[in-house]
Design a protein around this motif. Structure first.
Motif, PDB file in Angstrom:
ATOM      1  N   GLN A 170      41.527  -6.096  13.287  1.00 19.43           N
ATOM      2  CA  GLN A 170      40.490  -5.801  12.303  1.00 19.43           C
ATOM      3  C   GLN A 170      40.538  -4.331  11.883  1.00 19.43           C
ATOM      4  OE1 GLN A 170      36.569  -7.636  12.702  1.00 19.43           O
ATOM      5  NE2 GLN A 170      37.252  -8.668  14.568  1.00 19.43           N
ATOM      6  N   ALA A 171      40.727  -3.429  12.828  1.00 24.08           N
ATOM      7  CA  ALA A 171      40.731  -1.996  12.516  1.00 24.08           C
ATOM      8  C   ALA A 171      41.960  -1.598  11.695  1.00 24.08           C
ATOM      9  CB  ALA A 171      40.669  -1.176  13.800  1.00 24.08           C
ATOM     10  N   LEU A 172      43.089  -2.254  11.940  1.00 26.50           N
ATOM     11  CA  LEU A 172      44.318  -1.927  11.209  1.00 26.50           C
ATOM     12  C   LEU A 172      44.194  -2.196   9.718  1.00 26.50           C
ATOM     13  CD1 LEU A 172      46.955  -3.222  13.764  1.00 26.50           C
ATOM     14  CD2 LEU A 172      46.891  -0.908  12.813  1.00 26.50           C
ATOM     15  N   ALA A 173      43.268  -3.061   9.332  1.00 28.44           N
ATOM     16  CA  ALA A 173      43.082  -3.373   7.914  1.00 28.44           C
ATOM     17  C   ALA A 173      42.555  -2.180   7.127  1.00 28.44           C
ATOM     18  CB  ALA A 173      42.129  -4.560   7.766  1.00 28.44           C
ATOM     19  N   SER A 174      42.162  -1.118   7.821  1.00 25.31           N
ATOM     20  CA  SER A 174      41.610   0.067   7.152  1.00 25.31           C
ATOM     21  C   SER A 174      42.680   1.028   6.634  1.00 25.31           C
ATOM     22  CB  SER A 174      40.687   0.825   8.113  1.00 25.31           C
ATOM     23  OG  SER A 174      39.583   0.030   8.475  1.00 25.31           O
ATOM     24  N   GLY A 175      43.946   0.782   6.936  1.00 27.60           N
ATOM     25  CA  GLY A 175      45.004   1.684   6.488  1.00 27.60           C
ATOM     26  C   GLY A 175      46.335   0.988   6.406  1.00 27.60           C
ATOM     27  N   ASN A 176      47.364   1.718   6.045  1.00 30.52           N
ATOM     28  CA  ASN A 176      48.720   1.196   5.946  1.00 30.52           C
ATOM     29  C   ASN A 176      49.513   1.542   7.201  1.00 30.52           C
ATOM     30  OD1 ASN A 176      48.327   0.226   3.252  1.00 30.52           O
ATOM     31  ND2 ASN A 176      48.582   2.332   2.516  1.00 30.52           N
ATOM     32  N   ARG A 177      50.567   0.788   7.452  1.00 30.32           N
ATOM     33  CA  ARG A 177      51.367   0.998   8.659  1.00 30.32           C
ATOM     34  C   ARG A 177      51.924   2.414   8.747  1.00 30.32           C
ATOM     35  NH1 ARG A 177      53.355   2.322  12.533  1.00 30.32           N
ATOM     36  NH2 ARG A 177      54.574   1.167  14.100  1.00 30.32           N
ATOM     37  N   ASP A 178      52.366   2.977   7.618  1.00 28.02           N
ATOM     38  CA  ASP A 178      52.961   4.313   7.676  1.00 28.02           C
ATOM     39  C   ASP A 178      51.910   5.416   7.850  1.00 28.02           C
ATOM     40  OD1 ASP A 178      51.824   4.235   5.153  1.00 28.02           O
ATOM     41  OD2 ASP A 178      53.680   4.680   4.066  1.00 28.02           O
ATOM     42  N   GLU A 179      50.620   5.047   7.812  1.00 28.06           N
ATOM     43  CA  GLU A 179      49.549   6.014   8.043  1.00 28.06           C
ATOM     44  C   GLU A 179      49.046   5.975   9.491  1.00 28.06           C
ATOM     45  OE1 GLU A 179      47.727   5.515   3.501  1.00 28.06           O
ATOM     46  OE2 GLU A 179      46.900   4.377   5.186  1.00 28.06           O
ATOM     47  N   LEU A 180      49.545   5.027  10.278  1.00 29.59           N
ATOM     48  CA  LEU A 180      49.067   4.850  11.641  1.00 29.59           C
ATOM     49  C   LEU A 180      49.609   5.940  12.562  1.00 29.59           C
ATOM     50  CD1 LEU A 180      48.704   1.608  13.625  1.00 29.59           C
ATOM     51  CD2 LEU A 180      50.157   3.373  14.593  1.00 29.59           C
ATOM     52  N   VAL A 181      48.745   6.465  13.415  1.00 30.03           N
ATOM     53  CA  VAL A 181      49.146   7.433  14.430  1.00 30.03           C
ATOM     54  C   VAL A 181      49.233   6.752  15.790  1.00 30.03           C
ATOM     55  CG1 VAL A 181      48.494   9.547  15.657  1.00 30.03           C
ATOM     56  CG2 VAL A 181      48.184   9.386  13.173  1.00 30.03           C
ATOM     57  N   ARG A 182      48.196   6.012  16.135  1.00 30.36           N
ATOM     58  CA  ARG A 182      48.178   5.315  17.421  1.00 30.36           C
ATOM     59  C   ARG A 182      47.089   4.253  17.411  1.00 30.36           C
ATOM     60  NH1 ARG A 182      44.444   8.706  21.667  1.00 30.36           N
ATOM     61  NH2 ARG A 182      43.069   9.642  20.117  1.00 30.36           N
ATOM     62  N   VAL A 183      47.212   3.312  18.327  1.00 28.00           N
ATOM     63  CA  VAL A 183      46.134   2.374  18.594  1.00 28.00           C
ATOM     64  C   VAL A 183      45.596   2.678  19.989  1.00 28.00           C
ATOM     65  CG1 VAL A 183      47.227   0.618  17.138  1.00 28.00           C
ATOM     66  CG2 VAL A 183      47.550   0.531  19.620  1.00 28.00           C
ATOM     67  N   ILE A 184      44.330   2.379  20.199  1.00 30.61           N
ATOM     68  CA  ILE A 184      43.682   2.641  21.481  1.00 30.61           C
ATOM     69  C   ILE A 184      43.081   1.335  21.981  1.00 30.61           C
ATOM     70  CG2 ILE A 184      41.923   3.975  22.691  1.00 30.61           C
ATOM     71  CD1 ILE A 184      42.110   5.980  20.270  1.00 30.61           C
ATOM     72  N   ILE A 185      43.602   0.863  23.101  1.00 34.84           N
ATOM     73  CA  ILE A 185      43.082  -0.342  23.732  1.00 34.84           C
ATOM     74  C   ILE A 185      42.084   0.072  24.794  1.00 34.84           C
ATOM     75  CG2 ILE A 185      43.684  -2.385  25.081  1.00 34.84           C
ATOM     76  CD1 ILE A 185      46.493  -2.220  23.896  1.00 34.84           C
ATOM     77  N   THR A 186      40.892  -0.471  24.752  1.00 35.90           N
ATOM     78  CA  THR A 186      39.887  -0.106  25.737  1.00 35.90           C
ATOM     79  C   THR A 186      39.939  -1.027  26.952  1.00 35.90           C
ATOM     80  OG1 THR A 186      38.193  -1.442  24.641  1.00 35.90           O
ATOM     81  CG2 THR A 186      38.346   0.889  24.025  1.00 35.90           C
ATOM     82  N   ALA A 187      39.492  -0.494  28.079  1.00 36.19           N
ATOM     83  CA  ALA A 187      39.471  -1.233  29.335  1.00 36.19           C
ATOM     84  C   ALA A 187      38.158  -0.951  30.045  1.00 36.19           C
ATOM     85  CB  ALA A 187      40.634  -0.803  30.220  1.00 36.19           C
ATOM     86  N   SER A 188      37.573  -1.958  30.645  1.00 37.54           N
ATOM     87  CA  SER A 188      36.319  -1.747  31.373  1.00 37.54           C
ATOM     88  C   SER A 188      36.540  -0.907  32.632  1.00 37.54           C
ATOM     89  CB  SER A 188      35.699  -3.084  31.765  1.00 37.54           C
ATOM     90  OG  SER A 188      36.475  -3.708  32.775  1.00 37.54           O
ATOM     91  N   GLY A 189      37.749  -0.984  33.183  1.00 33.17           N
ATOM     92  CA  GLY A 189      38.017  -0.333  34.461  1.00 33.17           C
ATOM     93  C   GLY A 189      37.820  -1.264  35.635  1.00 33.17           C
ATOM     94  N   GLY A 190      37.203  -2.439  35.374  1.00 39.27           N
ATOM     95  CA  GLY A 190      37.045  -3.442  36.413  1.00 39.27           C
ATOM     96  C   GLY A 190      36.118  -2.998  37.539  1.00 39.27           C
ATOM     97  N   PRO A 191      36.083  -3.756  38.623  1.00 34.38           N
ATOM     98  CA  PRO A 191      35.160  -3.455  39.719  1.00 34.38           C
ATOM     99  C   PRO A 191      35.554  -2.241  40.552  1.00 34.38           C
ATOM    100  CG  PRO A 191      36.553  -5.320  40.298  1.00 34.38           C
ATOM    101  CD  PRO A 191      36.831  -4.999  38.857  1.00 34.38           C
ATOM    102  N   PHE A 192      36.822  -1.773  40.417  1.00 34.08           N
ATOM    103  CA  PHE A 192      37.301  -0.686  41.280  1.00 34.08           C
ATOM    104  C   PHE A 192      37.484   0.629  40.521  1.00 34.08           C
ATOM    105  CE2 PHE A 192      39.613  -4.464  43.322  1.00 34.08           C
ATOM    106  CZ  PHE A 192      38.474  -4.821  44.047  1.00 34.08           C
ATOM    107  N   ARG A 193      36.821   0.759  39.386  1.00 38.75           N
ATOM    108  CA  ARG A 193      37.002   1.929  38.521  1.00 38.75           C
ATOM    109  C   ARG A 193      36.723   3.239  39.246  1.00 38.75           C
ATOM    110  NH1 ARG A 193      33.428   4.810  35.365  1.00 38.75           N
ATOM    111  NH2 ARG A 193      31.753   3.357  35.868  1.00 38.75           N
ATOM    112  N   THR A 194      35.736   3.264  40.132  1.00 36.70           N
ATOM    113  CA  THR A 194      35.357   4.511  40.805  1.00 36.70           C
ATOM    114  C   THR A 194      35.769   4.530  42.280  1.00 36.70           C
ATOM    115  OG1 THR A 194      33.156   3.634  41.358  1.00 36.70           O
ATOM    116  CG2 THR A 194      33.387   4.796  39.258  1.00 36.70           C
ATOM    117  N   TRP A 195      36.493   3.518  42.705  1.00 35.60           N
ATOM    118  CA  TRP A 195      36.894   3.454  44.112  1.00 35.60           C
ATOM    119  C   TRP A 195      38.041   4.424  44.402  1.00 35.60           C
ATOM    120  CZ3 TRP A 195      36.873  -1.754  47.096  1.00 35.60           C
ATOM    121  CH2 TRP A 195      35.665  -2.438  46.868  1.00 35.60           C
TER     122      TRP A 195
END
Length: 407
Positions: A170-195
């Motif tokens: 959905q976010a990629l629809a806001s620009g063209n491929r040659d304008e892309l710098v990076r994509v950012i995939i988010t992660a919850s960190g799961g149950p052990f994020r602070t362990w």
């Protein structure tokens, strides 16, 4: 990238879309059927498949008047026929029947059969140019190059059904491929994020299954706890959107509200937000290029109060680093990564290894694969399945020494 579509003209309001759901009785299948149930005037069910749950499959077939159903367990054909006696639904069993379901003339196919078993049925839908909502990670992780090539050649539209990849789509629809710098995939960190890493090493199965945000199956929940699942998503994103590893970042976002972001050359960052509910990305795929009404909870940012972010910790979660390594290695390494992880998770569930040994077994299997000089291009589903089989055997052979080192 040509197989991942841009927005086109809307469907006519009177169009009825025929739908096949590969893996109809799993968690993704349940969410898909829930959405179909809410809009019976828009959709007609062509085919449904399940692994072995005859009762659930037959119930869905009757409810949706499916034209064809297939059970992957070849020994259950007689049971399936008996359950559907008196209906007009055709029945099949075994791998060939599940592949036939993918080949049936449906406009839209949900590919949600888990594991390598989902590859050939998904390709059957791809090869006839269908819209394929992809929820099977193995199609891309194990066979990304030729899967996307086949989709482009056939004119198939690949619609990402995972929440993170759908957000990027959905976010990629806001620009063209040659304008892309990076994509950012988010992660919850799961149950052990602070362990601490030493505590993660000793984590129990019960602790690994306590995901803070999402309700998922056992295997994917453990993958989330190890962040192997995020590693698989990095690999998927690379193949799905034709991205290099350096164009993909992972950002830990414990609230799981922002599911993905895209940064463009003007430094604008476009994000997709939503409550943690798999029905939202599935609804986007099901309605595409339109949007349909979804049943997920309304997003209330004021109630949530704050959104926080952290860099991923490769010491706590080495499986994420291994995903980037395997992507850079290429030539079957991502297939090995996935296969070894499945062996490791099964061993952890069975109590054969500690939680921390999951990543060590994957790393040892990858190193053995590279040393063996087995890398080569994969051009067919059989090639990918062969590499998957070899990798599983390697991981199983390495398992005792990895378990011993961790004891």
């Amino acid at each position: 990238m040509s197989a991942v579509p841009l927005r086109n003209n809307k469907l006519a309001a009177t169009d009825i879309r025929s739908v096949t759901v590969l893996g109809a009785t799993g968690s993704i299948g349940d969410s898909t059927m829930d959405l179909l149930r809410a809009s019976p005037e828009r959709y007609r069910v062509e085919a449904l498949t399940a692994n072995s749950n005859v009762e659930a499959l037959a119930k869905l077939a009757k409810e949706f008047s499916a034209r064809f159903v297939a059970i992957a367990d070849g020994s259950r054909l007689a049971d399936l026929k008996a359950a559907l006696a008196g209906t007009a639904t055709e029945c099949g069993a075994g791998e060939s029947a599940v592949i036939e379901a993918g080949a049936r003339p449906a406009d839209w196919v949900m590919a949600a059969v888990s594991g390598a078993a989902g590859l050939k049925p998904a390709l059957a839908a791809v090869d006839r140019g269908a819209h394929v909502a992809l929820a099977n990670k193995e199609c891309l992780v194990c066979a990304g190059d030729f899967f996307m090539q086949r989709a482009a050649k056939a004119g198939a539209c690949i619609l990402p059904a995972d929440s993170e990849h759908n957000a990027l789509f959905q976010a990629l629809a806001s620009g063209n491929r040659d304008e892309l710098v990076r994509v950012i995939i988010t992660a919850s960190g799961g149950p052990f994020r602070t362990w601490k890493p030493a505590d993660i090493e000793q984590a129990t199965l019960e602790q690994a299954l306590k995901h803070p945000n999402w309700s998922m199956g056992q295997k994917i929940t453990i993958d989330s706890a190890s962040m192997m699942n995020k590693g698989l998503e990095v690999i998927e994103a690379s193949y799905l959107f034709a991205l290099t590893p350096d164009e993909i970042d992972v950002l830990v976002h414990p609230q799981s509200i922002i599911h993905g972001m895209v940064e463009f050359s003007d430094r604008s960052v476009m994000a997709q937000l939503g409550s943690p509910d798999m029905r939202t990305p599935i609804a986007h795929c099901l309605g595409w290029p339109d949007r349909i009404k979804g049943p997920a909870a309304k997003l209330d940012l004021a109630k949530i109060g704050q959104l926080t972010f952290e860099a991923p910790d490769f010491e706590r979660f080495p499986g994420l680093r291994l995903a980037f390594d395997s992507l850079r290695t290429g030539k079957g390494a991502t297939t090995v990564y996935n296969a070894a992880n499945e062996v490791a998770v099964a061993a952890f569930i069975a109590g054969k290894i500690r939680f921390g040994a999951i990543a060590r077994l994957v790393e040892a299997t990858l190193e053995d694969w590279v040393r063996g000089g087995n890398q080569g291009p994969m051009t067919s589903a059989d090639d990918a399945i062969s590499v998957d089989h070899v990798a599983r055997n390697k991981a199983a052979a390495l398992l005792p020494q990895i378990a011993l080192k961790a004891s």
